[in-house]
Design a protein around this motif. Sequence first.
Motif, PDB file in Angstrom:
ATOM      1  N   PHE A  40       0.800  -1.223   0.000  1.00  0.00           N
ATOM      2  CA  PHE A  40       0.000   0.000   0.000  1.00  0.00           C
ATOM      3  C   PHE A  40       0.836   1.279   0.000  1.00  0.00           C
ATOM      4  O   PHE A  40       0.315   2.362   0.209  1.00  0.00           O
ATOM      5  N   ASP A  41       2.127   1.155  -0.237  1.00  0.00           N
ATOM      6  CA  ASP A  41       2.995   2.332  -0.184  1.00  0.00           C
ATOM      7  C   ASP A  41       2.863   3.252  -1.388  1.00  0.00           C
ATOM      8  O   ASP A  41       3.396   4.350  -1.381  1.00  0.00           O
ATOM      9  N   LYS A  42       2.134   2.853  -2.410  1.00  0.00           N
ATOM     10  CA  LYS A  42       1.964   3.684  -3.603  1.00  0.00           C
ATOM     11  C   LYS A  42       0.740   4.592  -3.498  1.00  0.00           C
ATOM     12  O   LYS A  42       0.406   5.287  -4.446  1.00  0.00           O
ATOM     13  N   TYR A  43       0.071   4.570  -2.367  1.00  0.00           N
ATOM     14  CA  TYR A  43      -1.151   5.351  -2.201  1.00  0.00           C
ATOM     15  C   TYR A  43      -0.898   6.558  -1.314  1.00  0.00           C
ATOM     16  O   TYR A  43      -0.067   6.533  -0.418  1.00  0.00           O
ATOM     17  N   SER A  44      -1.658   7.611  -1.590  1.00  0.00           N
ATOM     18  CA  SER A  44      -1.532   8.835  -0.807  1.00  0.00           C
ATOM     19  C   SER A  44      -2.898   9.507  -0.730  1.00  0.00           C
ATOM     20  O   SER A  44      -3.867   9.059  -1.329  1.00  0.00           O
ATOM     21  N   VAL A  45      -2.936  10.596  -0.005  1.00  0.00           N
ATOM     22  CA  VAL A  45      -4.133  11.412   0.137  1.00  0.00           C
ATOM     23  C   VAL A  45      -3.844  12.731  -0.562  1.00  0.00           C
ATOM     24  O   VAL A  45      -2.759  13.290  -0.423  1.00  0.00           O
ATOM     25  N   GLN A  46      -4.814  13.218  -1.348  1.00  0.00           N
ATOM     26  CA  GLN A  46      -4.597  14.453  -2.081  1.00  0.00           C
ATOM     27  C   GLN A  46      -5.916  15.185  -2.256  1.00  0.00           C
ATOM     28  O   GLN A  46      -6.972  14.564  -2.378  1.00  0.00           O
ATOM     29  N   GLU A  47      -5.821  16.509  -2.296  1.00  0.00           N
ATOM     30  CA  GLU A  47      -7.000  17.284  -2.644  1.00  0.00           C
ATOM     31  C   GLU A  47      -7.137  17.219  -4.154  1.00  0.00           C
ATOM     32  O   GLU A  47      -6.202  17.490  -4.906  1.00  0.00           O
ATOM     33  N   PHE A  48      -8.319  16.805  -4.609  1.00  0.00           N
ATOM     34  CA  PHE A  48      -8.566  16.618  -6.037  1.00  0.00           C
ATOM     35  C   PHE A  48      -9.986  17.082  -6.328  1.00  0.00           C
ATOM     36  O   PHE A  48     -10.939  16.634  -5.691  1.00  0.00           O
ATOM     37  N   SER A  49     -10.137  17.971  -7.264  1.00  0.00           N
ATOM     38  CA  SER A  49     -11.453  18.495  -7.652  1.00  0.00           C
ATOM     39  C   SER A  49     -12.252  19.003  -6.461  1.00  0.00           C
ATOM     40  O   SER A  49     -13.446  18.766  -6.337  1.00  0.00           O
ATOM     41  N   GLY A  50     -11.579  19.682  -5.547  1.00  0.00           N
ATOM     42  CA  GLY A  50     -12.243  20.312  -4.422  1.00  0.00           C
ATOM     43  C   GLY A  50     -12.514  19.424  -3.221  1.00  0.00           C
ATOM     44  O   GLY A  50     -13.105  19.878  -2.253  1.00  0.00           O
ATOM     45  N   SER A  51     -12.125  18.170  -3.270  1.00  0.00           N
ATOM     46  CA  SER A  51     -12.315  17.323  -2.094  1.00  0.00           C
ATOM     47  C   SER A  51     -11.061  16.485  -1.850  1.00  0.00           C
ATOM     48  O   SER A  51     -10.239  16.297  -2.739  1.00  0.00           O
ATOM     49  N   VAL A  52     -10.947  15.993  -0.645  1.00  0.00           N
ATOM     50  CA  VAL A  52      -9.797  15.181  -0.275  1.00  0.00           C
ATOM     51  C   VAL A  52     -10.096  13.737  -0.666  1.00  0.00           C
ATOM     52  O   VAL A  52     -11.136  13.185  -0.286  1.00  0.00           O
ATOM     53  N   VAL A  53      -9.207  13.145  -1.460  1.00  0.00           N
ATOM     54  CA  VAL A  53      -9.419  11.794  -1.966  1.00  0.00           C
ATOM     55  C   VAL A  53      -8.160  10.951  -1.788  1.00  0.00           C
ATOM     56  O   VAL A  53      -7.066  11.472  -1.597  1.00  0.00           O
ATOM     57  N   LEU A  54      -8.352   9.652  -1.877  1.00  0.00           N
ATOM     58  CA  LEU A  54      -7.229   8.730  -1.889  1.00  0.00           C
ATOM     59  C   LEU A  54      -6.748   8.608  -3.329  1.00  0.00           C
ATOM     60  O   LEU A  54      -7.542   8.588  -4.251  1.00  0.00           O
ATOM     61  N   LYS A  55      -5.444   8.529  -3.491  1.00  0.00           N
ATOM     62  CA  LYS A  55      -4.844   8.541  -4.821  1.00  0.00           C
ATOM     63  C   LYS A  55      -3.837   7.410  -4.929  1.00  0.00           C
ATOM     64  O   LYS A  55      -3.147   7.079  -3.959  1.00  0.00           O
ATOM     65  N   GLY A  56      -3.758   6.791  -6.104  1.00  0.00           N
ATOM     66  CA  GLY A  56      -2.785   5.734  -6.346  1.00  0.00           C
ATOM     67  C   GLY A  56      -3.188   4.875  -7.528  1.00  0.00           C
ATOM     68  O   GLY A  56      -4.095   5.236  -8.281  1.00  0.00           O
ATOM     69  N   PRO A  57      -2.537   3.721  -7.702  1.00  0.00           N
ATOM     70  CA  PRO A  57      -2.775   2.878  -8.873  1.00  0.00           C
ATOM     71  C   PRO A  57      -4.235   2.444  -9.068  1.00  0.00           C
ATOM     72  O   PRO A  57      -4.655   2.209 -10.194  1.00  0.00           O
ATOM     73  N   ALA A  58      -5.003   2.341  -8.010  1.00  0.00           N
ATOM     74  CA  ALA A  58      -6.412   1.947  -8.144  1.00  0.00           C
ATOM     75  C   ALA A  58      -7.271   3.054  -8.729  1.00  0.00           C
ATOM     76  O   ALA A  58      -8.402   2.810  -9.142  1.00  0.00           O
ATOM     77  N   PHE A  59      -6.738   4.267  -8.766  1.00  0.00           N
ATOM     78  CA  PHE A  59      -7.500   5.423  -9.236  1.00  0.00           C
ATOM     79  C   PHE A  59      -6.736   6.168 -10.324  1.00  0.00           C
ATOM     80  O   PHE A  59      -6.264   7.293 -10.097  1.00  0.00           O
ATOM     81  N   PRO A  60      -6.581   5.590 -11.509  1.00  0.00           N
ATOM     82  CA  PRO A  60      -5.791   6.256 -12.548  1.00  0.00           C
ATOM     83  C   PRO A  60      -6.374   7.595 -12.989  1.00  0.00           C
ATOM     84  O   PRO A  60      -5.654   8.458 -13.469  1.00  0.00           O
ATOM     85  N   GLU A  61      -7.667   7.785 -12.776  1.00  0.00           N
ATOM     86  CA  GLU A  61      -8.303   9.046 -13.180  1.00  0.00           C
ATOM     87  C   GLU A  61      -8.022  10.186 -12.200  1.00  0.00           C
ATOM     88  O   GLU A  61      -8.286  11.340 -12.497  1.00  0.00           O
ATOM     89  N   ARG A  62      -7.465   9.880 -11.059  1.00  0.00           N
ATOM     90  CA  ARG A  62      -7.184  10.898 -10.038  1.00  0.00           C
ATOM     91  C   ARG A  62      -5.714  11.301 -10.102  1.00  0.00           C
ATOM     92  O   ARG A  62      -4.925  10.951  -9.248  1.00  0.00           O
ATOM     93  N   SER A  63      -5.395  12.027 -11.097  1.00  0.00           N
ATOM     94  CA  SER A  63      -4.022  12.522 -11.189  1.00  0.00           C
ATOM     95  C   SER A  63      -4.074  14.016 -11.431  1.00  0.00           C
ATOM     96  O   SER A  63      -5.038  14.532 -11.964  1.00  0.00           O
ATOM     97  N   GLY A  64      -3.064  14.670 -11.034  1.00  0.00           N
ATOM     98  CA  GLY A  64      -3.022  16.103 -11.218  1.00  0.00           C
ATOM     99  C   GLY A  64      -2.076  16.747 -10.232  1.00  0.00           C
ATOM    100  O   GLY A  64      -1.557  16.101  -9.320  1.00  0.00           O
ATOM    101  N   ALA A  65      -1.879  18.016 -10.426  1.00  0.00           N
ATOM    102  CA  ALA A  65      -0.977  18.753  -9.553  1.00  0.00           C
ATOM    103  C   ALA A  65      -1.610  18.923  -8.180  1.00  0.00           C
ATOM    104  O   ALA A  65      -2.817  18.971  -8.036  1.00  0.00           O
ATOM    105  N   GLY A  66      -0.780  19.009  -7.217  1.00  0.00           N
ATOM    106  CA  GLY A  66      -1.254  19.228  -5.858  1.00  0.00           C
ATOM    107  C   GLY A  66      -0.394  18.465  -4.879  1.00  0.00           C
ATOM    108  O   GLY A  66       0.380  17.595  -5.246  1.00  0.00           O
ATOM    109  N   MET A  67      -0.563  18.822  -3.627  1.00  0.00           N
ATOM    110  CA  MET A  67       0.229  18.185  -2.596  1.00  0.00           C
ATOM    111  C   MET A  67      -0.398  16.856  -2.192  1.00  0.00           C
ATOM    112  O   MET A  67      -1.584  16.775  -1.916  1.00  0.00           O
ATOM    113  N   SER A  68       0.404  15.799  -2.203  1.00  0.00           N
ATOM    114  CA  SER A  68      -0.041  14.482  -1.757  1.00  0.00           C
ATOM    115  C   SER A  68       0.615  14.172  -0.426  1.00  0.00           C
ATOM    116  O   SER A  68       1.733  14.584  -0.165  1.00  0.00           O
ATOM    117  N   MET A  69      -0.110  13.422   0.395  1.00  0.00           N
ATOM    118  CA  MET A  69       0.442  13.010   1.679  1.00  0.00           C
ATOM    119  C   MET A  69       0.270  11.498   1.788  1.00  0.00           C
ATOM    120  O   MET A  69      -0.834  10.974   1.716  1.00  0.00           O
TER     121      MET A  69
END
Length: 177
Positions: A64-93
């Motif tokens: 699970f080390d490839k996943y992070s939390v990021q603000e995307f389209s105005g909300s906080v979402v989980l980001k990583g390989p399971a969500f290829p549509e959630r990419s973009g600039a912004g700070m990930s944690m």
Amino acid sequence: DLSSGINAEYGDRYHCDACHIVVHNLGQAFQEAEKKIPKKKKRRVLGDIDIIEIVEDTCTKKGFDKYSVQEFSGSVVLKGPAFPERSGAGMSMGGGMWPTRYVIHCGQIAERFTEDEIYEYYRQGNLFHEVCLKYDCRGEVKGVPAVVDFRPTLSPEEEICKAEDKGTCKHSAKQEL
């Protein structure tokens, strides 16, 4: 709270995404293992020991080390390989308690279903639907999210049956389970 606090639990709003992450990792692991089965074999299906090992290995922090939390389209979402549509600039944690949360969620799925059931759902192409939509995503998902498609690796006989579209073919994946 999105910080890496002491509490390993997260709010209900992340249960569906966490399930999505777990089944994505399971599907990917099953697919990779099936690819290692020699193509000469009539049944390209994993054995019980392989299935158990894959589920146990998937439910560790390293997966699970490839996943992070990021603000995307105005909300906080989980980001990583399971969500290829959630990419973009912004700070990930990433890191902190998030990998532990996914491990806990993976363990909950492994308690809810047997390893054989999980693998059978994968073989049927219904892993996300049976594991996530029926439990963790109820009332939360409007339509099925874009799930990364993991299909079982078919033997040459299964490929022929599929190409011929014979529902009664003796080599179909569903009948071999």
